[in-house]
Scaffold this motif. Structure first.
Motif, PDB file in Angstrom:
ATOM      1  N   PRO A 117      23.341  27.510 -26.014  1.00 14.81           N
ATOM      2  CA  PRO A 117      23.121  27.797 -27.176  1.00 14.81           C
ATOM      3  C   PRO A 117      23.031  26.425 -28.096  1.00 14.81           C
ATOM      4  O   PRO A 117      22.271  26.580 -28.887  1.00 14.81           O
ATOM      5  N   LYS A 118      23.169  25.437 -27.639  1.00 13.55           N
ATOM      6  CA  LYS A 118      23.041  24.253 -28.393  1.00 13.55           C
ATOM      7  C   LYS A 118      21.663  24.018 -28.081  1.00 13.55           C
ATOM      8  O   LYS A 118      20.879  23.365 -29.239  1.00 13.55           O
ATOM      9  N   LEU A 119      20.950  24.118 -26.902  1.00 12.00           N
ATOM     10  CA  LEU A 119      19.387  24.006 -26.628  1.00 12.00           C
ATOM     11  C   LEU A 119      18.677  24.863 -27.799  1.00 12.00           C
ATOM     12  O   LEU A 119      17.600  24.572 -28.704  1.00 12.00           O
ATOM     13  N   ALA A 120      19.146  26.190 -27.850  1.00 12.58           N
ATOM     14  CA  ALA A 120      18.544  27.183 -28.863  1.00 12.58           C
ATOM     15  C   ALA A 120      18.392  26.763 -30.432  1.00 12.58           C
ATOM     16  O   ALA A 120      17.587  26.913 -30.933  1.00 12.58           O
ATOM     17  N   ALA A 121      19.555  26.176 -30.752  1.00  9.32           N
ATOM     18  CA  ALA A 121      19.722  25.762 -31.722  1.00  9.32           C
ATOM     19  C   ALA A 121      18.953  24.495 -32.269  1.00  9.32           C
ATOM     20  O   ALA A 121      18.678  24.066 -33.266  1.00  9.32           O
ATOM     21  N   ALA A 122      18.307  23.807 -31.141  1.00  8.98           N
ATOM     22  CA  ALA A 122      17.682  22.663 -31.421  1.00  8.98           C
ATOM     23  C   ALA A 122      15.920  22.610 -31.433  1.00  8.98           C
ATOM     24  O   ALA A 122      15.290  21.838 -31.444  1.00  8.98           O
ATOM     25  N   VAL A 123      15.705  24.087 -31.081  1.00 11.99           N
ATOM     26  CA  VAL A 123      14.244  24.085 -30.966  1.00 11.99           C
ATOM     27  C   VAL A 123      13.615  25.312 -31.634  1.00 11.99           C
ATOM     28  O   VAL A 123      14.485  26.208 -32.405  1.00 11.99           O
ATOM     29  N   THR A 124      12.352  25.765 -31.820  1.00 16.02           N
ATOM     30  CA  THR A 124      11.828  26.626 -32.598  1.00 16.02           C
ATOM     31  C   THR A 124      10.602  27.014 -31.774  1.00 16.02           C
ATOM     32  O   THR A 124       9.800  26.339 -31.420  1.00 16.02           O
ATOM     33  N   PRO A 125      10.641  28.497 -31.384  1.00 17.59           N
ATOM     34  CA  PRO A 125       9.595  28.825 -30.728  1.00 17.59           C
ATOM     35  C   PRO A 125       8.285  29.025 -31.595  1.00 17.59           C
ATOM     36  O   PRO A 125       8.173  29.237 -32.557  1.00 17.59           O
ATOM     37  N   LEU A 126       6.975  28.988 -30.938  1.00 18.85           N
ATOM     38  CA  LEU A 126       5.574  29.092 -31.634  1.00 18.85           C
ATOM     39  C   LEU A 126       4.877  29.503 -30.428  1.00 18.85           C
ATOM     40  O   LEU A 126       4.858  29.137 -29.330  1.00 18.85           O
ATOM     41  N   PRO A 127       3.584  30.236 -30.701  1.00 17.52           N
ATOM     42  CA  PRO A 127       2.412  30.528 -29.820  1.00 17.52           C
ATOM     43  C   PRO A 127       1.786  29.298 -29.799  1.00 17.52           C
ATOM     44  O   PRO A 127       1.365  28.520 -30.631  1.00 17.52           O
ATOM     45  N   VAL A 128       1.198  29.144 -28.428  1.00 14.63           N
ATOM     46  CA  VAL A 128       0.320  27.937 -28.096  1.00 14.63           C
ATOM     47  C   VAL A 128      -0.865  28.531 -27.005  1.00 14.63           C
ATOM     48  O   VAL A 128      -0.561  29.431 -26.220  1.00 14.63           O
ATOM     49  N   PHE A 129      -1.999  27.901 -27.334  1.00 13.15           N
ATOM     50  CA  PHE A 129      -2.973  27.932 -26.333  1.00 13.15           C
ATOM     51  C   PHE A 129      -2.906  26.393 -25.492  1.00 13.15           C
ATOM     52  O   PHE A 129      -3.013  25.543 -26.286  1.00 13.15           O
ATOM     53  N   GLU A 130      -2.768  26.795 -24.315  1.00 13.37           N
ATOM     54  CA  GLU A 130      -3.077  25.196 -23.306  1.00 13.37           C
ATOM     55  C   GLU A 130      -4.701  25.274 -23.016  1.00 13.37           C
ATOM     56  O   GLU A 130      -5.003  26.238 -22.567  1.00 13.37           O
ATOM     57  N   VAL A 131      -4.993  24.224 -23.249  1.00 14.35           N
ATOM     58  CA  VAL A 131      -6.615  23.887 -22.948  1.00 14.35           C
ATOM     59  C   VAL A 131      -6.520  23.548 -21.679  1.00 14.35           C
ATOM     60  O   VAL A 131      -5.612  22.293 -21.312  1.00 14.35           O
ATOM     61  N   VAL A 132      -7.403  23.932 -20.583  1.00 18.96           N
ATOM     62  CA  VAL A 132      -7.249  23.299 -19.267  1.00 18.96           C
ATOM     63  C   VAL A 132      -8.619  22.758 -19.049  1.00 18.96           C
ATOM     64  O   VAL A 132      -9.816  23.357 -19.111  1.00 18.96           O
ATOM     65  N   ASP A 133      -8.599  21.801 -18.372  1.00 15.79           N
ATOM     66  CA  ASP A 133      -9.922  20.772 -17.706  1.00 15.79           C
ATOM     67  C   ASP A 133      -9.286  19.863 -16.708  1.00 15.79           C
ATOM     68  O   ASP A 133      -8.051  19.960 -16.570  1.00 15.79           O
ATOM     69  N   SER A 134     -10.248  19.318 -16.104  1.00 17.19           N
ATOM     70  CA  SER A 134      -9.936  18.400 -15.181  1.00 17.19           C
ATOM     71  C   SER A 134     -10.791  16.923 -15.029  1.00 17.19           C
ATOM     72  O   SER A 134     -11.919  17.087 -15.286  1.00 17.19           O
ATOM     73  N   ARG A 135     -10.047  15.980 -14.738  1.00 17.11           N
ATOM     74  CA  ARG A 135     -10.703  14.729 -14.199  1.00 17.11           C
ATOM     75  C   ARG A 135     -11.092  14.590 -12.780  1.00 17.11           C
ATOM     76  O   ARG A 135     -11.895  13.718 -12.234  1.00 17.11           O
ATOM     77  N   LEU A 136     -10.759  15.950 -11.912  1.00 13.22           N
ATOM     78  CA  LEU A 136     -11.007  15.871 -10.662  1.00 13.22           C
ATOM     79  C   LEU A 136     -12.679  16.864 -10.453  1.00 13.22           C
ATOM     80  O   LEU A 136     -12.792  17.600 -11.191  1.00 13.22           O
ATOM     81  N   SER A 137     -13.624  16.355  -9.650  1.00 12.27           N
ATOM     82  CA  SER A 137     -14.773  16.832  -9.316  1.00 12.27           C
ATOM     83  C   SER A 137     -14.619  18.324  -8.855  1.00 12.27           C
ATOM     84  O   SER A 137     -15.561  19.350  -9.265  1.00 12.27           O
ATOM     85  N   ASP A 138     -13.571  18.894  -8.307  1.00 10.64           N
ATOM     86  CA  ASP A 138     -13.427  20.160  -7.728  1.00 10.64           C
ATOM     87  C   ASP A 138     -11.794  20.405  -7.828  1.00 10.64           C
ATOM     88  O   ASP A 138     -11.285  20.496  -6.807  1.00 10.64           O
ATOM     89  N   PRO A 139     -11.447  20.778  -8.969  1.00  8.66           N
ATOM     90  CA  PRO A 139     -10.080  21.173  -9.090  1.00  8.66           C
ATOM     91  C   PRO A 139      -9.458  22.063  -8.235  1.00  8.66           C
ATOM     92  O   PRO A 139      -8.364  22.126  -7.879  1.00  8.66           O
ATOM     93  N   GLN A 140     -10.338  23.261  -8.173  1.00  6.22           N
ATOM     94  CA  GLN A 140      -9.792  24.511  -7.464  1.00  6.22           C
ATOM     95  C   GLN A 140      -9.665  24.073  -5.971  1.00  6.22           C
ATOM     96  O   GLN A 140      -8.758  24.696  -5.352  1.00  6.22           O
TER      97      GLN A 140
END
Length: 255
Positions: A117-140
Motif C-alpha cells: 500500500p505504501k508503494l501504491a501511494a508513492a507512484v502514479t500509473p501512465l501509458p508508455v511506449f518503450e522504443v527498442v534498438d540495439s548497439r549489437l550487430s545481430d541482437p536477435q
C-alpha cells in the motif's frame, strides 16, 4: 569491482562507440557476460560514461518464475507523447506498449510490513511506449546476457497522461489493449504479461534493484509489453491504447 576489469572495459568501450556512431558490436562468445551480475557491471560502466542520468527503468523476466532482470533508461531519451523518433535515434524501429509507473515520493523499505500500500501511494500509473534498438550487430542472435548488457535493447521511453488518484493495481492485470499503425490495427484485445502483473513487477524491482543508484523519485518504471515487440517501417505513426488510460501516439520519422 568487476571480476575481470579489462575484459569489461573492452565491452563497455565497444558499446559506447556503437552509441556514438561507431561499429556495431559483435556479440562474440569470448566477451559475453558470464552472469546477470556481469551484465549489470557492463550496464553500470556504460551508464557512468554517458552524458546522461538514469531517468527510468525497464524490468522483466525471461519467463514466469525466472530471476528479475532490469536496465536503466537514459533520461535524455525519455520524452512525452506525441513524439517523433529520428532514424539516428533508432535503426531498428522497435516498439512495445506498456504500463509505466512514475515514482512520485520516497519508496518504502523492502521489509516494510505495509510495503504494497505504501508503494501504491508513492507512484502514479501512465501509458508508455518503450522504443527498442540495439548497439549489437545481430541482437536477435545474441545471447540473453549480451542483450541485458546492452540495456535490454532499450532506446528510450515515450510517456502519456498519468492516471488521476483512485486507480487500482488490478485494473492492469488484464486490460484491453490496442496498437494501431497508420490507421490499421496491429493487435488488440485483452492482454496479460507472461512474467507477472505490472504492479507486481514494479514491486519486485523496487525491492531488488540496487545498481545504478536503484529506483528513485522522479523516475519511471516500465513493466513489460502487452503487445509484444513489434518493428515498423520508417514513416509509421503508432497509437497505443490501454483501457482506462489516454491513448499515446508516436512516429518513426523517415529523415
Amino acid at each position: 569491482m568487476p571480476a575481470n576489469p579489462s575484459r569489461h572495459a573492452d565491452v563497455i568501450a565497444r558499446l559506447l562507440a556503437a552509441r556514438n556512431g561507431g561499429p556495431l558490436v559483435e556479440a562474440d562468445e569470448a566477451s559475453e557476460p558470464r552472469s546477470i551480475t556481469e551484465a549489470y557491471e557492463i550496464q553500470s560502466g556504460v551508464m557512468n560514461s554517458l552524458n546522461s542520468t538514469v531517468g527510468a527503468w525497464k524490468v522483466g523476466r525471461s519467463a514466469a518464475g525466472q530471476p528479475l532482470i532490469c536496465s536503466p533508461i537514459r533520461a535524455d531519451l525519455i520524452r512525452p507523447a506525441p513524439d517523433t523518433r529520428l532514424p539516428a535515434e533508432t535503426r531498428l524501429r522497435g516498439l512495445e506498449l506498456e504500463v509505466g509507473f512514475r515514482i512520485d515520493a520516497a519508496l518504502p523499505a523492502a521489509d516494510d510490513p505495509d510495503f504494497m500500500p505504501k508503494l501504491a501511494a508513492a507512484v502514479t500509473p501512465l501509458p508508455v511506449f518503450e522504443v527498442v534498438d540495439s548497439r549489437l550487430s545481430d541482437p536477435q542472435a545474441a545471447s540473453p546476457l549480451w542483450r541485458l548488457a546492452d540495456f535490454q535493447l532499450n532506446a528510450g521511453l515515450i510517456y502519456g497522461t498519468p492516471l488521476p488518484k483512485g486507480w487500482r493495481a488490478e485494473a492492469f492485470d488484464k486490460p484491453i489493449v490496442q496498437l494501431v499503425a497508420d490507421g490499421v490495427e496491429v493487435c488488440g484485445g485483452p492482454a496479460t504479461l507472461n512474467t507477472g502483473t505490472p504492479f507486481g513487477m514494479l514491486a519486485d524491482l523496487v525491492r531488488e534493484c540496487h545498481h545504478c543508484g536503484g529506483v528513485q523519485p522522479g523516475q519511471i518504471v516500465t513493466t513489460g509489453a502487452f503487445t509484444g515487440l513489434r518493428f515498423f517501417k520508417a514513416g509509421a505513426t503508432l497509437t497505443g491504447s490501454i483501457s482506462g488510460m489516454t491513448p499515446i501516439t508516436m512516429t518513426f520519422a523517415t529523415a
